[in-house]
Scaffold this active site. Structure first.
Site, short mmCIF file in Angstrom:
data_model
loop_
_atom_site.label_atom_id
_atom_site.label_comp_id
_atom_site.label_asym_id
_atom_site.label_seq_id
_atom_site.Cartn_x
_atom_site.Cartn_y
_atom_site.Cartn_z
N GLU A 59 -0.13 -2.28 -4.93
CA GLU A 59 -1.21 -1.26 -4.57
C GLU A 59 -1.77 -0.83 -5.92
O GLU A 59 -1.23 -0.13 -6.79
CB GLU A 59 -1.25 -0.09 -3.96
N ASP A 179 -5.57 3.27 6.02
CA ASP A 179 -4.68 4.29 5.02
C ASP A 179 -4.27 5.47 5.66
O ASP A 179 -5.25 6.02 6.35
CB ASP A 179 -5.22 3.96 3.78
N GLU A 236 4.64 4.41 3.55
CA GLU A 236 4.73 4.84 1.95
C GLU A 236 5.40 6.35 1.76
O GLU A 236 5.70 6.72 2.72
CB GLU A 236 3.17 5.08 1.69
#
Ligand code: C2E
Ligand code: MG
Ligand code: MG
Ligand code: MG
Length: 281
Positions: A59, A179, A236
């Site tokens: 990322e 996200d 994450e």
């Protein structure tokens, strides 16, 4: 299905992500200067496959090398850039930079996808898909090597132009990722309609789930919902062995976090990749 949704919504309301309130925001003149003087840079954070532990992607995260303030993080400038059209200038440069980066890795025999965060303002630009296809073509990269991350909160408002842009990108193979999932209160109906192939669950859920029963239940319902929608799940904020073990137990697809690696400058990537490949061999 609906019970799950209302559960997620309830938990999301209790567990708002804590924004760092005291970050110093940069002034517009500083941002314009930073763009002119090429002070913006990208750091890259590895994304690994949960099953095989292989590196699957990176990322890209914006950084600003300020002449006096040193390394400045996105909390200090992304919102300011978004309030002006300056975010477009930055994103166009980034698109070229990230594709150049993975094409050079590919030339070194390393095949990876790259994920870039895209602000909602970019997604109503009708020429964005063609611009992206042209760049992919220029670097001879398949569209599946590019993942665009869009925060859940920014896709809530129905916008015809945005839907068209998303559809055109995904039809040609560019991957779309939602996200900070869990912070935006989107409905499942909405998710089914949109061409997302990946769900990145917000790190607050991951981090609370090892100690908090209800956060864990929420995380489990999110992952099973993603599976039913045929989306891959990224967790994450994996910061510890406890987070790592939980992610394995939950059968997440992709892991990202300080426990694996922190975001790093491009120059350090190859060395990290070689070390990682050795470690998992
Ligand atoms: P995000 O896209 O959700 O990116 C993940 C953030 O979590 C990054 O913060 C990353 O450094 C941090 N992180 C990664 N692993 C861990 C961990 O294990 N623990 C903790 N506590 N944090 C971790 P960063 O780089 O400060 O970026 C913050 C946000 O700013 C990003 O969140 C994204 O929404 C936005 N952003 C960053 N770069 C860009 C960009 O180039 N364009 C746009 N539009 N937004 C960007
Ligand atoms: Mg992101
Ligand atoms: Mg996130
Ligand atoms: Mg975020």
């Amino acid at each position: 299905e609906h019970a799950v949704v209302s559960m997620i919504k309830k938990a999301a309301q209790q567990k708002q992500p804590t924004h760092r309130a005291n970050v110093e925001k940069l002034k517009i003149y500083e941002l314009i200067r930073a763009l002119d003087q090429h002070q913006f840079d990208l750091h890259y954070q590895p994304l690994i496959c949960n099953k095989t532990k292989k590196l699957v992607g990176i990322e890209a995260l914006a950084r600003l090398n300020h002449p006096t303030k040193g390394l400045v993080f996105p909390d200090s400038f992304i919102m300011e850039l978004e309030h002006n059209s300056l975010i477009k200038d930055l994103t166009y440069k980034q698109l070229d930079q990230v594709l150049k980066q993975i094409s050079s890795l590919r030339d070194d025999g390393i095949s990876l996808s790259v994920s870039l965060n895209i602000s909602a303002t970019l997604l109503v630009e009708k020429h964005l898909p063609d611009m992206i296809f042209e760049l992919l073509n220029c670097y001879q990269l398949p569209p599946t090597n590019l993942v665009l991350e869009i925060t859940e909160s920014s896709v809530i408002e129905q916008q015809a132009d945005m839907l068209e842009v998303l559809a055109r990108l995904s039809m040609r193979g560019v991957k779309l990722s939602i996200d900070d999932f869990g912070t935006g209160y989107s409905s499942v109906e909405r998710l089914i309609d949109l061409p997302f192939s990946e769900m990145k669950i917000d790190k607050t859920f991951v981090q609370q789930a090892t100690t908090d029963e209800s956060a864990r239940a929420t995380l489990e319902s999110m992952t099973s919902m993603a599976k039913r929608l045929n989306m891959s799940i990224v967790l994450e904020g994996i910061e510890s062995i406890e987070h790592w073990n939980m992610a394995c137990y939950l059968n997440a697809d992709i892991l990202q976090g300080y426990y694996i690696a922190k975001p790093m400058p491009a120059a350090q990537l190859i060395e990290w990749i070689k070390k990682w490949q050795k470690a998992i061999a």
